[in-house]
Write an enzyme that holds these catalytic residues in place. Structure first.
Site, PDB file in Angstrom:
ATOM      1  N   HIS A   1      -9.534  -1.975 -56.884  1.00 56.43           N
ATOM      2  CA  HIS A   1      -9.011  -3.285 -56.493  1.00 56.43           C
ATOM      3  C   HIS A   1      -8.447  -4.086 -57.671  1.00 56.43           C
ATOM      4  CE1 HIS A   1     -12.015  -3.323 -52.838  1.00 56.43           C
ATOM      5  NE2 HIS A   1     -10.997  -2.488 -52.663  1.00 56.43           N
TER       6      HIS A   1
HETATM    7  C1  LIG Z   1      -7.808   4.880 -53.690  1.00 55.62           C
HETATM    8  C2  LIG Z   1      -7.713   3.446 -53.220  1.00 55.62           C
HETATM    9  C3  LIG Z   1      -8.582   2.996 -52.224  1.00 55.62           C
HETATM   10  C4  LIG Z   1      -8.491   1.675 -51.776  1.00 55.62           C
HETATM   11  N1  LIG Z   1      -9.191   1.304 -50.666  1.00 55.62           N
HETATM   12  C5  LIG Z   1      -8.912   0.114 -50.081  1.00 55.62           C
HETATM   13  C6  LIG Z   1      -9.415  -0.218 -48.794  1.00 55.62           C
HETATM   14  O1  LIG Z   1     -10.090   0.596 -48.144  1.00 55.62           O
HETATM   15  N2  LIG Z   1      -9.111  -1.426 -48.277  1.00 55.62           N
HETATM   16  C7  LIG Z   1      -8.360  -2.347 -48.959  1.00 55.62           C
HETATM   17  O2  LIG Z   1      -8.174  -3.461 -48.456  1.00 55.62           O
HETATM   18  N3  LIG Z   1      -7.864  -2.059 -50.179  1.00 55.62           N
HETATM   19  C8  LIG Z   1      -8.084  -0.850 -50.724  1.00 55.62           C
HETATM   20  N4  LIG Z   1      -7.499  -0.523 -51.912  1.00 55.62           N
HETATM   21  C9  LIG Z   1      -6.712  -1.543 -52.624  1.00 55.62           C
HETATM   22  C10 LIG Z   1      -5.371  -1.843 -51.946  1.00 55.62           C
HETATM   23  O3  LIG Z   1      -4.836  -0.665 -51.409  1.00 55.62           O
HETATM   24  C11 LIG Z   1      -4.441  -2.495 -52.964  1.00 55.62           C
HETATM   25  O4  LIG Z   1      -5.018  -3.689 -53.450  1.00 55.62           O
HETATM   26  C12 LIG Z   1      -3.087  -2.857 -52.377  1.00 55.62           C
HETATM   27  O5  LIG Z   1      -2.556  -1.777 -51.663  1.00 55.62           O
HETATM   28  C13 LIG Z   1      -2.143  -3.283 -53.480  1.00 55.62           C
HETATM   29  O6  LIG Z   1      -0.873  -3.527 -52.941  1.00 55.62           O
HETATM   30  P1  LIG Z   1       0.376  -3.793 -53.890  1.00 55.62           P
HETATM   31  O7  LIG Z   1       1.513  -4.094 -52.996  1.00 55.62           O
HETATM   32  O8  LIG Z   1      -0.004  -4.786 -54.911  1.00 55.62           O
HETATM   33  O9  LIG Z   1       0.597  -2.429 -54.688  1.00 55.62           O
HETATM   34  P2  LIG Z   1       0.887  -0.963 -54.158  1.00 55.62           P
HETATM   35  O10 LIG Z   1       0.571  -0.832 -52.715  1.00 55.62           O
HETATM   36  O11 LIG Z   1       0.217  -0.043 -55.084  1.00 55.62           O
HETATM   37  O12 LIG Z   1       2.463  -0.836 -54.266  1.00 55.62           O
HETATM   38  C14 LIG Z   1       3.160  -0.776 -55.485  1.00 55.62           C
HETATM   39  C15 LIG Z   1       4.369   0.116 -55.276  1.00 55.62           C
HETATM   40  O13 LIG Z   1       5.280  -0.064 -56.347  1.00 55.62           O
HETATM   41  C16 LIG Z   1       5.747   1.193 -56.793  1.00 55.62           C
HETATM   42  N5  LIG Z   1       6.158   1.039 -58.181  1.00 55.62           N
HETATM   43  C17 LIG Z   1       5.361   0.766 -59.261  1.00 55.62           C
HETATM   44  N6  LIG Z   1       6.111   0.672 -60.372  1.00 55.62           N
HETATM   45  C18 LIG Z   1       7.402   0.889 -59.989  1.00 55.62           C
HETATM   46  C19 LIG Z   1       8.637   0.917 -60.686  1.00 55.62           C
HETATM   47  N7  LIG Z   1       8.705   0.715 -62.012  1.00 55.62           N
HETATM   48  N8  LIG Z   1       9.782   1.182 -59.999  1.00 55.62           N
HETATM   49  C20 LIG Z   1       9.737   1.388 -58.656  1.00 55.62           C
HETATM   50  N9  LIG Z   1       8.574   1.379 -57.939  1.00 55.62           N
HETATM   51  C21 LIG Z   1       7.438   1.122 -58.608  1.00 55.62           C
HETATM   52  C22 LIG Z   1       4.545   2.104 -56.596  1.00 55.62           C
HETATM   53  O14 LIG Z   1       4.906   3.452 -56.588  1.00 55.62           O
HETATM   54  C23 LIG Z   1       3.996   1.594 -55.270  1.00 55.62           C
HETATM   55  O15 LIG Z   1       4.590   2.226 -54.174  1.00 55.62           O
HETATM   56  C24 LIG Z   1      -7.565   0.777 -52.388  1.00 55.62           C
HETATM   57  C25 LIG Z   1      -6.687   1.239 -53.383  1.00 55.62           C
HETATM   58  C26 LIG Z   1      -6.744   2.562 -53.789  1.00 55.62           C
HETATM   59  C27 LIG Z   1      -5.767   3.042 -54.838  1.00 55.62           C
END
Ligand SMILES: Cc1cc2nc3c(=O)[nH]c(=O)nc-3n(C[C@H](O)[C@H](O)[C@H](O)COP(=O)(O)OP(=O)(O)OC[C@H]3O[C@@H](n4cnc5c(N)ncnc54)[C@H](O)[C@@H]3O)c2cc1C
Length: 549
Positions: free
Chosen positions: A487
């Site tokens: 997280h």
């Molecule tokens: C293994 C795991 C288990 C988890 N379990 C849970 C759960 O059960 N419930 C829950 O609520 N949360 C859970 N979480 C946490 C939750 O999934 C994250 O907090 C949330 O998805 C984050 O969303 P985000 O949009 O910030 O980032 P992300 O969903 O990670 O999206 C970021 C995106 O940007 C892309 N990216 C990064 N850098 C670049 C770049 N330079 N150029 C182009 N694209 C790029 C990445 O590839 C990715 O697709 C978990 C996370 C993980 C990894």
């Protein structure tokens, strides 16, 4: 590749990015480009719930980051999975649907000086995209449920499709230890014990690519998406008003592209808590000493970029049991595996439909806490670490995390080259307070396991081990058996105008730069008291509402 400019360039098709792409491209007058470094979500293990075991640590779906050696974890380095695929981390996560506690958002309103983040106002954004199973038949939903939950949105929330006697017994033990049963963790205080609700549809993972991109966005002529395309840095111009974002530089499978913004357009970083600060730093927006040390020109000094990293550390106590089947032995033989496969093929249920953590509990580390500050994730399995084989004996894991850690870490680039992973230092257990809560939480786990409801299974503490009794020993042992619960938040945190550590304002605009926002888990000023995917979606939903006007 497009020869025209865009009104919005969204970097990262992850949890936040997919929702924003959907909402912003709904206006046919706006051209939207969504850029994702990972590939399409066409890997079968993304969709079969138990497939997270195959997606974590797999370069097809995971950035495969690692932390630096952590002193609080007795020098260990951890795997630090982040989704690198359409849907981002929602394609590899544990699927738990959890909003956190109302006080989290009231605290954000306080930290930013903007009431838009108060609980009653974020609740509308949570409900807007929610599609809750209980409202499939509103007549059977409990009174008042529809005021708290939504049913018209894209983000499906379902019950899990299997139960385990050992987890039912753990829930009963919690009740005997004074933690009440709850049927809804998402009404403002999540206190209680119950089975988690999950983002699944009919036994398949429901990631944000399915929820928000297909078929909606793909059918829109004003929407464009590039996969396998990594943004290396922002293109920044200088106006009289200061730096302005004009577009991005992207390494695609066809070479370097430089999509640009139309007048008044915006780049929105949704690259997550590791990716977003990395892109800002590579672009000269960050702490001056760090950037100068790497030979990067400082365009705007923003000391908070990459600071304030917060994460939940799960402390995984393991108990051997007798007289109860757990996944350890159910999946141990070829026949067992075949039966599990058959159950999933016929009914989309059984262990293959399983979220890694099935039972949850929220409670207090000590009676003087006003709110629950601990979350349990209880699993009918045990292993030394994710990626290692299951133990050969029946056991359950009662993983517990401090919901409001005071330790703060960093994400810092170590090279001007975007291909080099940044250094991630969560600094777990680096405060006395966090070590104290860690010891308290292990003692509470022992109290729960000692309740009569579990006695029939003769639980025997395997990790950390009953020989360790003092607070000091338990805090040290927590460093041995603790690991991320995935997280990370806060590395581009929002804050007030006069807050030097704030990276974005309360409307997610990067300070001192026009045409640039961040909208993902990195903007949280403090970590929510629960899992972080749905709070991230809520943030994206809020921004979509402001941009739609
Ligand atoms: C293994 C795991 C288990 C988890 N379990 C849970 C759960 O059960 N419930 C829950 O609520 N949360 C859970 N979480 C946490 C939750 O999934 C994250 O907090 C949330 O998805 C984050 O969303 P985000 O949009 O910030 O980032 P992300 O969903 O990670 O999206 C970021 C995106 O940007 C892309 N990216 C990064 N850098 C670049 C770049 N330079 N150029 C182009 N694209 C790029 C990445 O590839 C990715 O697709 C978990 C996370 C993980 C990894």
């Amino acid at each position: 590749m497009s020869k025209e400019g865009f009104d919005y360039i969204i970097v990262g098709a992850g949890t936040a990015g997919c929702l924003l792409a959907n909402r912003l491209s709904a206006d046919p007058g706006k051209r939207v480009l969504l850029i994702e470094a990972g590939g399409k979500d066409d890997y079968h293990w993304v969709h079969i719930p138990v497939g997270y075991l195959h997606c974590i640590g797999n370069p097809r779906t995971d950035w495969c980051f690692q932390t630096e050696a952590e002193p609080g974890l007795n020098g260990r380095r951890l795997r630090y999975p982040r989704g690198k695929v359409l849907g981002g981390s929602s394609s590899i996560n544990g699927m738990i649907y959890m909003r956190g506690q109302s006080r989290d958002y009231d605290n954000w309103a306080q930290a930013t000086g903007d009431d838009t983040w108060r609980w009653e106002r974020v609740l509308r954004a949570f409900r807007r995209h929610e599609h809750h199973w209980r409202l499939d038949d509103p007549k059977t939903a409990p009174a008042g449920f529809a005021e708290m939950h939504g049913h018209k949105g894209e983000w499906r929330v379902e019950q899990q499709r299997l139960r385990w006697p050992i987890l039912d017994a753990f829930a009963a033990a919690c009740s005997q230890a004074g933690i009440p049963a709850t049927s809804d963790f998402n009404a403002g205080t999540n206190e209680g014990v119950g089975y988690f609700e999950v983002n699944q549809k009919k036994g398949l993972r429901w990631n944000t690519a399915k929820a928000f991109l297909r078929p909606t966005c793909f059918g829109r002529p004003n929407f464009e998406m590039w996969t396998g395309a990594q943004v290396r840095k922002l293109r920044l111009m200088h106006d009289d008003a200061g730096p302005r974002c004009a577009g991005v530089e992207v390494l695609t499978p066809h070479g370097v592209e430089q999509p640009w913004l139309n007048a008044g357009g915006e780049v929105i970083l949704c690259a997550g808590s590791v990716g977003s600060p990395q892109i800002l730093q590579l672009s000269g927006l960050g702490p001056a000493p760090l950037l100068q040390g790497l030979g990067i020109k400082v365009t705007q000094e923003l000391p908070g970029v990459g600071a304030n990293l917060q994460d939940h550390l799960q402390i995984r106590a393991v108990y051997k049991v007798r007289g109860a089947r757990t996944l350890n032995t159910r999946a141990a033989s070829l026949v067992g595996k075949a039966l599990i496969g058959l159950e999933y093929a016929l009914r989309r249920s059984g262990p293959m439909s399983m979220a890694p953590s099935q039972l949850g509990a929220f409670t207090r580390s000590s009676p003087d806490r006003l709110w629950p500050d601990l979350e349990y994730h209880v699993q009918p399995l045990s292993l030394d670490a994710f990626g290692e084989p299951l133990h050969g004996f029946d056991a359950f894991t009662a993983s517990v995390c401090n919901l409001n850690p005071t330790s703060r870490g960093t994400v810092h680039i170590t090279s001007p080259d975007a291909a080099v992973a940044p250094a991630i230092q969560p600094r777990y257990l680096s405060t006395d307070e966090d070590r104290r809560v860690a010891a308290e939480s292990l003692k509470l786990t022992r109290r729960i396991v000692a309740q009569p409801a579990l006695a029939a299974f003769q639980p025997e503490e395997y990790k950390p081990g009953p020989q360790f009794q003092t607070d000091e020993e338990l805090a040290r042992l927590a460093g041995d058996i603790g690991t991320t619960i995935f997280h990370p938040v806060g590395t581009c945190r929002m804050g007030r105008k006069d807050d030097p550590g704030a990276v974005v304002d309360s409307r997610l605009r990067v300070r001192g730069v026009t045409g640039l926002r961040v909208a993902d888990a990195s903007v949280m000023p403090t970590i929510t008291s629960g899992n972080t995917a749905s709070p991230t979606l809520m943030i994206a939903e809020k921004l979509a509402g402001w941009l739609a006007g």
